[in-house]
Scaffold this motif. Structure first.
Motif, PDB file in Angstrom:
ATOM      1  N   LYS A   1      51.627  40.237  30.110  1.00  0.00           N
ATOM      2  CA  LYS A   1      51.086  40.458  28.768  1.00  0.00           C
ATOM      3  C   LYS A   1      49.575  40.651  28.846  1.00  0.00           C
ATOM      4  O   LYS A   1      48.948  40.379  29.878  1.00  0.00           O
ATOM      5  CB  LYS A   1      51.446  39.292  27.850  1.00  0.00           C
ATOM      6  N   VAL A   2      48.982  41.065  27.737  1.00  0.00           N
ATOM      7  CA  VAL A   2      47.568  41.443  27.732  1.00  0.00           C
ATOM      8  C   VAL A   2      46.684  40.317  28.251  1.00  0.00           C
ATOM      9  O   VAL A   2      45.766  40.556  29.065  1.00  0.00           O
ATOM     10  CB  VAL A   2      47.132  41.858  26.307  1.00  0.00           C
ATOM     11  N   ASN A   3      46.938  39.078  27.843  1.00  0.00           N
ATOM     12  CA  ASN A   3      46.062  37.988  28.252  1.00  0.00           C
ATOM     13  C   ASN A   3      46.161  37.661  29.742  1.00  0.00           C
ATOM     14  O   ASN A   3      45.286  37.014  30.306  1.00  0.00           O
ATOM     15  CB  ASN A   3      46.350  36.730  27.431  1.00  0.00           C
ATOM     16  N   LYS A   4      47.235  38.136  30.397  1.00  0.00           N
ATOM     17  CA  LYS A   4      47.418  37.823  31.821  1.00  0.00           C
ATOM     18  C   LYS A   4      46.531  38.662  32.734  1.00  0.00           C
ATOM     19  O   LYS A   4      46.435  38.393  33.927  1.00  0.00           O
ATOM     20  CB  LYS A   4      48.877  37.968  32.218  1.00  0.00           C
ATOM     21  N   ASN A   5      45.919  39.725  32.187  1.00  0.00           N
ATOM     22  CA  ASN A   5      44.824  40.404  32.885  1.00  0.00           C
ATOM     23  C   ASN A   5      45.279  41.194  34.111  1.00  0.00           C
ATOM     24  O   ASN A   5      44.504  41.365  35.065  1.00  0.00           O
ATOM     25  CB  ASN A   5      43.769  39.356  33.294  1.00  0.00           C
ATOM     26  N   LEU A   6      46.498  41.689  34.092  1.00  0.00           N
ATOM     27  CA  LEU A   6      47.026  42.390  35.262  1.00  0.00           C
ATOM     28  C   LEU A   6      46.229  43.649  35.581  1.00  0.00           C
ATOM     29  O   LEU A   6      46.046  43.992  36.763  1.00  0.00           O
ATOM     30  CB  LEU A   6      48.502  42.737  35.035  1.00  0.00           C
ATOM     31  N   GLU A   7      45.749  44.343  34.573  1.00  0.00           N
ATOM     32  CA  GLU A   7      45.041  45.593  34.816  1.00  0.00           C
ATOM     33  C   GLU A   7      43.791  45.375  35.677  1.00  0.00           C
ATOM     34  O   GLU A   7      43.518  46.163  36.600  1.00  0.00           O
ATOM     35  CB  GLU A   7      44.657  46.248  33.479  1.00  0.00           C
ATOM     36  N   ARG A   8      43.052  44.309  35.405  1.00  0.00           N
ATOM     37  CA  ARG A   8      41.867  44.034  36.227  1.00  0.00           C
ATOM     38  C   ARG A   8      42.275  43.587  37.630  1.00  0.00           C
ATOM     39  O   ARG A   8      41.570  43.873  38.599  1.00  0.00           O
ATOM     40  CB  ARG A   8      40.976  42.987  35.555  1.00  0.00           C
ATOM     41  N   VAL A   9      43.392  42.885  37.726  1.00  0.00           N
ATOM     42  CA  VAL A   9      43.896  42.493  39.043  1.00  0.00           C
ATOM     43  C   VAL A   9      44.216  43.736  39.875  1.00  0.00           C
ATOM     44  O   VAL A   9      43.871  43.816  41.061  1.00  0.00           O
ATOM     45  CB  VAL A   9      45.140  41.588  38.912  1.00  0.00           C
ATOM     46  N   ILE A  10      44.864  44.709  39.266  1.00  0.00           N
ATOM     47  CA  ILE A  10      45.191  45.952  39.970  1.00  0.00           C
ATOM     48  C   ILE A  10      43.923  46.631  40.463  1.00  0.00           C
ATOM     49  O   ILE A  10      43.835  47.066  41.623  1.00  0.00           O
ATOM     50  CB  ILE A  10      46.002  46.894  39.063  1.00  0.00           C
ATOM     51  N   SER A  11      42.922  46.711  39.589  1.00  0.00           N
ATOM     52  CA  SER A  11      41.651  47.327  39.991  1.00  0.00           C
ATOM     53  C   SER A  11      41.000  46.552  41.130  1.00  0.00           C
ATOM     54  O   SER A  11      40.441  47.143  42.060  1.00  0.00           O
ATOM     55  CB  SER A  11      40.697  47.393  38.791  1.00  0.00           C
ATOM     56  N   ALA A  12      41.094  45.222  41.066  1.00  0.00           N
ATOM     57  CA  ALA A  12      40.468  44.388  42.091  1.00  0.00           C
ATOM     58  C   ALA A  12      41.131  44.562  43.456  1.00  0.00           C
ATOM     59  O   ALA A  12      40.464  44.473  44.499  1.00  0.00           O
ATOM     60  CB  ALA A  12      40.524  42.920  41.666  1.00  0.00           C
TER      61      ALA A  12
ATOM     62  N   GLU B 132      34.494  39.934  40.867  1.00  0.00           N
ATOM     63  CA  GLU B 132      34.674  38.513  41.159  1.00  0.00           C
ATOM     64  C   GLU B 132      36.109  38.214  41.606  1.00  0.00           C
ATOM     65  O   GLU B 132      36.333  37.409  42.512  1.00  0.00           O
ATOM     66  CB  GLU B 132      34.302  37.658  39.948  1.00  0.00           C
ATOM     67  N   ILE B 133      37.069  38.855  40.961  1.00  0.00           N
ATOM     68  CA  ILE B 133      38.468  38.674  41.367  1.00  0.00           C
ATOM     69  C   ILE B 133      38.654  39.185  42.787  1.00  0.00           C
ATOM     70  O   ILE B 133      39.265  38.516  43.635  1.00  0.00           O
ATOM     71  CB  ILE B 133      39.415  39.404  40.389  1.00  0.00           C
ATOM     72  N   ARG B 134      38.115  40.344  43.063  1.00  0.00           N
ATOM     73  CA  ARG B 134      38.246  40.937  44.398  1.00  0.00           C
ATOM     74  C   ARG B 134      37.580  40.055  45.461  1.00  0.00           C
ATOM     75  O   ARG B 134      38.158  39.789  46.516  1.00  0.00           O
ATOM     76  CB  ARG B 134      37.622  42.334  44.412  1.00  0.00           C
ATOM     77  N   ASP B 135      36.366  39.598  45.175  1.00  0.00           N
ATOM     78  CA  ASP B 135      35.643  38.760  46.130  1.00  0.00           C
ATOM     79  C   ASP B 135      36.401  37.467  46.418  1.00  0.00           C
ATOM     80  O   ASP B 135      36.428  36.987  47.553  1.00  0.00           O
ATOM     81  CB  ASP B 135      34.246  38.432  45.605  1.00  0.00           C
ATOM     82  N   ALA B 136      37.021  36.899  45.380  1.00  0.00           N
ATOM     83  CA  ALA B 136      37.774  35.652  45.561  1.00  0.00           C
ATOM     84  C   ALA B 136      38.974  35.875  46.481  1.00  0.00           C
ATOM     85  O   ALA B 136      39.255  35.063  47.373  1.00  0.00           O
ATOM     86  CB  ALA B 136      38.239  35.123  44.207  1.00  0.00           C
ATOM     87  N   VAL B 137      39.684  36.982  46.283  1.00  0.00           N
ATOM     88  CA  VAL B 137      40.832  37.292  47.141  1.00  0.00           C
ATOM     89  C   VAL B 137      40.370  37.467  48.588  1.00  0.00           C
ATOM     90  O   VAL B 137      40.971  36.919  49.525  1.00  0.00           O
ATOM     91  CB  VAL B 137      41.563  38.553  46.644  1.00  0.00           C
ATOM     92  N   LEU B 138      39.291  38.199  48.789  1.00  0.00           N
ATOM     93  CA  LEU B 138      38.776  38.423  50.140  1.00  0.00           C
ATOM     94  C   LEU B 138      38.340  37.111  50.783  1.00  0.00           C
ATOM     95  O   LEU B 138      38.579  36.881  51.975  1.00  0.00           O
ATOM     96  CB  LEU B 138      37.612  39.416  50.104  1.00  0.00           C
ATOM     97  N   GLN B 139      37.703  36.248  50.005  1.00  0.00           N
ATOM     98  CA  GLN B 139      37.274  34.942  50.528  1.00  0.00           C
ATOM     99  C   GLN B 139      38.466  34.139  51.021  1.00  0.00           C
ATOM    100  O   GLN B 139      38.425  33.541  52.096  1.00  0.00           O
ATOM    101  CB  GLN B 139      36.534  34.165  49.448  1.00  0.00           C
ATOM    102  N   LEU B 140      39.535  34.124  50.252  1.00  0.00           N
ATOM    103  CA  LEU B 140      40.703  33.329  50.642  1.00  0.00           C
ATOM    104  C   LEU B 140      41.429  33.946  51.837  1.00  0.00           C
ATOM    105  O   LEU B 140      42.005  33.223  52.652  1.00  0.00           O
ATOM    106  CB  LEU B 140      41.660  33.161  49.467  1.00  0.00           C
ATOM    107  N   ILE B 141      41.418  35.258  51.922  1.00  0.00           N
ATOM    108  CA  ILE B 141      42.047  35.909  53.072  1.00  0.00           C
ATOM    109  C   ILE B 141      41.268  35.603  54.349  1.00  0.00           C
ATOM    110  O   ILE B 141      41.855  35.320  55.409  1.00  0.00           O
ATOM    111  CB  ILE B 141      42.143  37.433  52.847  1.00  0.00           C
TER     112      ILE B 141
END
Length: 222
Positions: free
Chosen positions: A66-77, A176-185
């Motif tokens: 749903k809109v609040n789950k922010n999937l579109e920005r996740v895809i971009s990230a 920020e989402i992208r950087d967080a994923v990279l940090q954890l990887i």
């Protein structure tokens, strides 16, 4: 009136987070004197599962479409990253098109029973939950209980629910989402620290712990 009358007549009120309490207070001034914050318990069928992190192609679980789950920005990230995105929820045509456009390797899951939802958490390397709005944020606790590192938002109720057991990001900022994923990887010590902090945090949300809060409240009313 559906809310005002029962709130006025009630001896005590409960809500699930400090954030939801602050929201309620905006609409019903003066209710704080009889308001207790008692969070939801995490289902005890979620339990810690050790795993070997797939650093070559991590599986990233995203809860909700749903809109609040922010999937579109996740895809971009995640565009251009060598990951598998596991999506729990029904995708819109626009979301599907965006996933294909950004060449995201993804799997969609809908209509899962509870046991298979648990297995989905267990199959993930990272749980990504950068929602725009949550009154509580149960997926954070479900991931912590399973023993998976969590990325979630620094807004609404999510920092409160996560405690120290999550990497917090501004959900409006793709970088920020992208950087967080990279940090954890890339940072195994960070992953382990978040997992251990998550296990400590989620212990506060067991059914028995939450029951004690209600017992204390009920005793105060007798």
């Amino acid at each position: 009136n559906w809310f005002k009358t029962p709130i006025r007549r009630a001896t005590a009120l409960t809500t699930i987070s400090r954030y939801s309490a602050s929201e309620m207070a905006q609409f019903f001034p003066g209710m704080n004197k009889k308001l207790s914050i008692i969070p939801n318990p995490v289902d005890d069928r979620f339990s810690f599962r050790e795993y070997v992190f797939n650093s070559n192609k991590p599986r990233i679980l995203h809860i909700g479409t749903k809109v609040n789950k922010n999937l579109e920005r996740v895809i971009s990230a995640l565009a251009g990253m060598n990951v598998v995105l596991l999506i729990l929820g029904l995708l819109s045509k626009e979301q599907q098109a965006m996933l294909l456009e950004n060449k995201i390797d993804f799997h969609q899951y809908i209509g899962l029973d509870f046991n298979n939802v648990i297995k989905l958490y267990e199959s993930a390397d990272i749980v990504l939950f950068p929602s725009l709005y949550e009154g509580f944020g149960m997926p954070i606790l479900e991931a912590q209980a399973t023993g998976r590192p969590v990325i979630t938002s620094n807004t609404t109720a999510m920092p409160e629910t996560a405690g120290d057991g999550a990497y917090l990001v501004n959900p409006q900022e793709v970088h920020e989402i992208r950087d967080a994923v990279l940090q954890l990887i890339e940072n195994s010590s960070l992953r382990l620290r978040l997992i251990e902090a998550g296990r400590r945090n989620v212990a506060n949300y067991s059914a028995s712990a939450i029951a004690e809060h209600y017992i204390t409240l009920y005793k105060s009313l007798l």
